[in-house]
Design an enzyme around this catalytic site. Structure first.
Site, PDB file in Angstrom:
ATOM      1  N   HIS A  22       0.854  -1.183   0.000  1.00 43.30           N
ATOM      2  CA  HIS A  22       0.000   0.000   0.000  1.00 43.30           C
ATOM      3  C   HIS A  22       0.889   1.232   0.000  1.00 43.30           C
ATOM      4  O   HIS A  22       1.722   1.404   0.879  1.00 43.30           O
ATOM      5  CB  HIS A  22      -0.926  -0.005   1.221  1.00 43.30           C
ATOM      6  CG  HIS A  22      -2.090   0.935   1.070  1.00 43.30           C
ATOM      7  ND1 HIS A  22      -3.082   0.747   0.129  1.00 43.30           N
ATOM      8  CD2 HIS A  22      -2.415   2.071   1.722  1.00 43.30           C
ATOM      9  CE1 HIS A  22      -3.972   1.727   0.225  1.00 43.30           C
ATOM     10  NE2 HIS A  22      -3.588   2.545   1.177  1.00 43.30           N
ATOM     11  N   LYS A 167     -10.992   5.478  -3.460  1.00 37.74           N
ATOM     12  CA  LYS A 167     -10.110   6.598  -3.138  1.00 37.74           C
ATOM     13  C   LYS A 167      -8.734   6.324  -3.714  1.00 37.74           C
ATOM     14  O   LYS A 167      -8.173   5.246  -3.535  1.00 37.74           O
ATOM     15  CB  LYS A 167     -10.026   6.745  -1.618  1.00 37.74           C
ATOM     16  CG  LYS A 167      -9.018   7.783  -1.159  1.00 37.74           C
ATOM     17  CD  LYS A 167      -9.352   8.247   0.235  1.00 37.74           C
ATOM     18  CE  LYS A 167      -8.157   8.146   1.146  1.00 37.74           C
ATOM     19  NZ  LYS A 167      -8.457   8.680   2.485  1.00 37.74           N
ATOM     20  N   LYS A 169      -4.772   7.449  -3.917  1.00 38.20           N
ATOM     21  CA  LYS A 169      -3.729   8.204  -3.227  1.00 38.20           C
ATOM     22  C   LYS A 169      -2.877   8.940  -4.249  1.00 38.20           C
ATOM     23  O   LYS A 169      -2.513   8.380  -5.288  1.00 38.20           O
ATOM     24  CB  LYS A 169      -2.855   7.252  -2.410  1.00 38.20           C
ATOM     25  CG  LYS A 169      -3.547   6.721  -1.148  1.00 38.20           C
ATOM     26  CD  LYS A 169      -3.659   7.810  -0.091  1.00 38.20           C
ATOM     27  CE  LYS A 169      -4.068   7.223   1.262  1.00 38.20           C
ATOM     28  NZ  LYS A 169      -4.268   8.296   2.253  1.00 38.20           N
ATOM     29  N   ASP A 198      -6.784  11.625  -2.527  1.00 35.37           N
ATOM     30  CA  ASP A 198      -6.209  12.088  -1.258  1.00 35.37           C
ATOM     31  C   ASP A 198      -4.751  12.450  -1.511  1.00 35.37           C
ATOM     32  O   ASP A 198      -3.947  11.589  -1.865  1.00 35.37           O
ATOM     33  CB  ASP A 198      -6.316  10.979  -0.203  1.00 35.37           C
ATOM     34  CG  ASP A 198      -5.860  11.441   1.172  1.00 35.37           C
ATOM     35  OD1 ASP A 198      -5.427  12.610   1.308  1.00 35.37           O
ATOM     36  OD2 ASP A 198      -5.937  10.633   2.133  1.00 35.37           O
ATOM     37  N   GLU A 224      -9.131  15.301  -1.044  1.00 32.45           N
ATOM     38  CA  GLU A 224      -8.848  15.267   0.391  1.00 32.45           C
ATOM     39  C   GLU A 224      -7.476  15.878   0.655  1.00 32.45           C
ATOM     40  O   GLU A 224      -6.488  15.508   0.008  1.00 32.45           O
ATOM     41  CB  GLU A 224      -8.896  13.806   0.863  1.00 32.45           C
ATOM     42  CG  GLU A 224      -8.654  13.625   2.349  1.00 32.45           C
ATOM     43  CD  GLU A 224      -8.860  12.169   2.789  1.00 32.45           C
ATOM     44  OE1 GLU A 224      -9.562  11.416   2.076  1.00 32.45           O
ATOM     45  OE2 GLU A 224      -8.316  11.800   3.835  1.00 32.45           O
ATOM     46  N   ASP A 249      -8.354  16.452   6.458  1.00 35.30           N
ATOM     47  CA  ASP A 249      -7.937  15.278   7.233  1.00 35.30           C
ATOM     48  C   ASP A 249      -6.766  15.664   8.144  1.00 35.30           C
ATOM     49  O   ASP A 249      -6.954  15.875   9.344  1.00 35.30           O
ATOM     50  CB  ASP A 249      -7.575  14.121   6.287  1.00 35.30           C
ATOM     51  CG  ASP A 249      -7.273  12.833   7.032  1.00 35.30           C
ATOM     52  OD1 ASP A 249      -7.460  12.794   8.260  1.00 35.30           O
ATOM     53  OD2 ASP A 249      -6.852  11.850   6.390  1.00 35.30           O
ATOM     54  N   LYS A 273     -11.294  10.604  12.402  1.00 38.41           N
ATOM     55  CA  LYS A 273     -10.542   9.370  12.663  1.00 38.41           C
ATOM     56  C   LYS A 273     -10.423   9.232  14.169  1.00 38.41           C
ATOM     57  O   LYS A 273      -9.881  10.129  14.828  1.00 38.41           O
ATOM     58  CB  LYS A 273      -9.134   9.423  12.043  1.00 38.41           C
ATOM     59  CG  LYS A 273      -9.115   9.222  10.541  1.00 38.41           C
ATOM     60  CD  LYS A 273      -7.730   9.337   9.959  1.00 38.41           C
ATOM     61  CE  LYS A 273      -7.793   9.216   8.432  1.00 38.41           C
ATOM     62  NZ  LYS A 273      -6.524   9.593   7.799  1.00 38.41           N
ATOM     63  N   GLU A 327     -14.296   4.935   5.022  1.00 38.16           N
ATOM     64  CA  GLU A 327     -13.246   4.194   4.301  1.00 38.16           C
ATOM     65  C   GLU A 327     -12.688   3.109   5.231  1.00 38.16           C
ATOM     66  O   GLU A 327     -11.482   2.875   5.259  1.00 38.16           O
ATOM     67  CB  GLU A 327     -12.149   5.144   3.825  1.00 38.16           C
ATOM     68  CG  GLU A 327     -11.584   5.996   4.949  1.00 38.16           C
ATOM     69  CD  GLU A 327     -10.399   6.857   4.552  1.00 38.16           C
ATOM     70  OE1 GLU A 327     -10.078   6.938   3.355  1.00 38.16           O
ATOM     71  OE2 GLU A 327      -9.787   7.438   5.455  1.00 38.16           O
TER      72      GLU A 327
HETATM   73 MG    MG Z   1      -6.424  11.216   4.351  1.00 38.71          MG
END
Ligand code: MG
Length: 374
Positions: A22, A167, A169, A198, A224, A249, A273, A327
């Site tokens: 990831h 989403k 990245k 994001d 994001e 975020d 979060k 998510e």
């Molecule tokens: Mg984020």
């Protein structure tokens, strides 16, 4: 002796492998490391929590090694010997005696609530005020790999009927190349999937001003955290220029951040979060500020295992402001599970359990197997 007296707080580091690498803006992981926090009460009840940051200290300055040291050395001694019903007073004391270190506090606060709810025989969500929804939609995160890899993975998810929201990245490569990569994905998946990006605080304002309108034109539904956490003024100007919503975020960790962002009109959506905000308590305060400002909230992840994921799920299902899905895909990305029964993912949704505490049972053999050698 009080039935719910906290007798001990213990921690261990667990390294859980992922199904695939990831990639974030600044790092790449093949396993997710977490601190498993175990609270025992005088009558033998146990509660669990997970302290976890997404792939190390780049996101918020904390790592499993620092979290464990802070919990063992500074937070646990504040809790031991007290009654679980004092959890709010204990949290306030932790904030006075340990600045920040929110990811560490989240792991311990979760374990305290799990133990408290188990000792009362109720689900954690009952202690948090009760559910306003019993499941939440789950967006799948595709990482920051090349366009063809992303298109292949997203197409497989679409064909399996598992997810329609993804989403992507960004921020790990040259902005022009990164933008072309996302435009290619958006073209390939047009009309079949909704896509958001994001940037993990990677761009400056001129770069974001130049490239985000192209992503908007390509059909990206949301961006994001394009700018650094501190650049609230820049976020305000971007949110004003763009039609697609801007989600905060990294800029949003405390209720004070929430108030500042709302007052500055710096974000259209808040990503909550439980990890980055230090647990259930502050997450609920942020959601209350969002409600007051009319800002919808999204249920974010730090790539928790099933334990941290179910903790976040209990929180998000009790907060009316969380109207923008979640998510909570962590357990779908890990190659193995620390629970006896996996969490209930169905039709792109995750359902909140109703059993005592977090409503899950730890697989102690798996925990031992993946625990880091000391
Ligand atoms: Mg984020």
């Amino acid at each position: 002796m009080s039935r719910a007296r906290i007798e001990s707080v213990t921690t261990s580091i667990v390294d859980l492998p992922l199904r695939r690498r990831h990639k974030f803006a600044v790092t790449e992981i093949e396993q997710q490391s977490l601190v498993l926090v175990r609270v025992r009460t005088a009558d033998g009840a146990e509660g669990f929590g997970e302290a976890v940051a997404p792939g190390g200290p780049w996101w918020g300055g904390e790592s499993v090694e620092t979290m464990r040291a802070i919990i063992d050395g500074y937070l646990a001694p504040i809790a031991v010997g007290h009654d679980l019903a004092e959890v709010q007073a204990l949290r306030a004391k932790m904030d006075r005696q340990v600045s920040e270190n929110r990811f560490a506090k989240a792991g311990l606060e979760t374990a305290l609530y799990d133990a408290w709810a188990r000792s009362l025989g109720v689900p954690v969500h009952a202690l948090l005020g009760g559910v306003v929804r019993d499941s939440i939609p789950v967006t799948w995160a595709l990482g920051a790999s090349d366009a063809d890899g992303i298109i292949t993975e997203a197409t497989a998810k679409l064909e399996a009927g598992e997810h329609t929201s993804f989403k992507l990245k960004m921020g790990s490569q040259d902005p022009a190349d990164d933008t072309r990569r996302i435009e290619k994905v958006a073209t390939a998946l047009a009309g079949r999937a909704s896509l958001r990006v994001d940037l993990n605080a990677s761009w400056d304002e001129p770069t974001a001003t130049r490239y985000l309108p192209r992503l908007q034109d390509a059909g990206i539904e949301l961006v994001e955290q394009p700018l650094p956490a501190w650049d609230v003024d820049g976020m305000t100007r971007l949110a004003d220029r763009l039609d697609m919503p801007v989600m905060a975020d990294e800029s949003l960790r405390s209720e004070h951040d929430a108030f500042r962002l709302a007052r500055a009109h710096a974000a259209d959506i808040f990503s909550l979060k439980v990890t980055k905000s230090g647990g259930f308590t502050v997450t609920a305060r942020i959601a209350a500020v969002a409600s007051a400002a009319g800002i919808p909230c999204h249920g974010g992840t730090s790539i928790e295992s099933s334990i941290g994921t179910v903790a976040a799920l209990h929180s998000y299902c009790t907060l009316p402001a969380v109207t923008f899905g979640s998510e909570l895909f962590g357990p779908l990305l890990t190659a193995d599970d620390l629970l006896i029964e996996p969490l209930d993912y169905r039709d792109g949704h995750l359902r909140v359990p109703d059993g005592p505490g977090l409503g899950v049972v730890l697989d102690e053999d798996k925990v031992r197997h993946y625990s880091r050698e000391e």
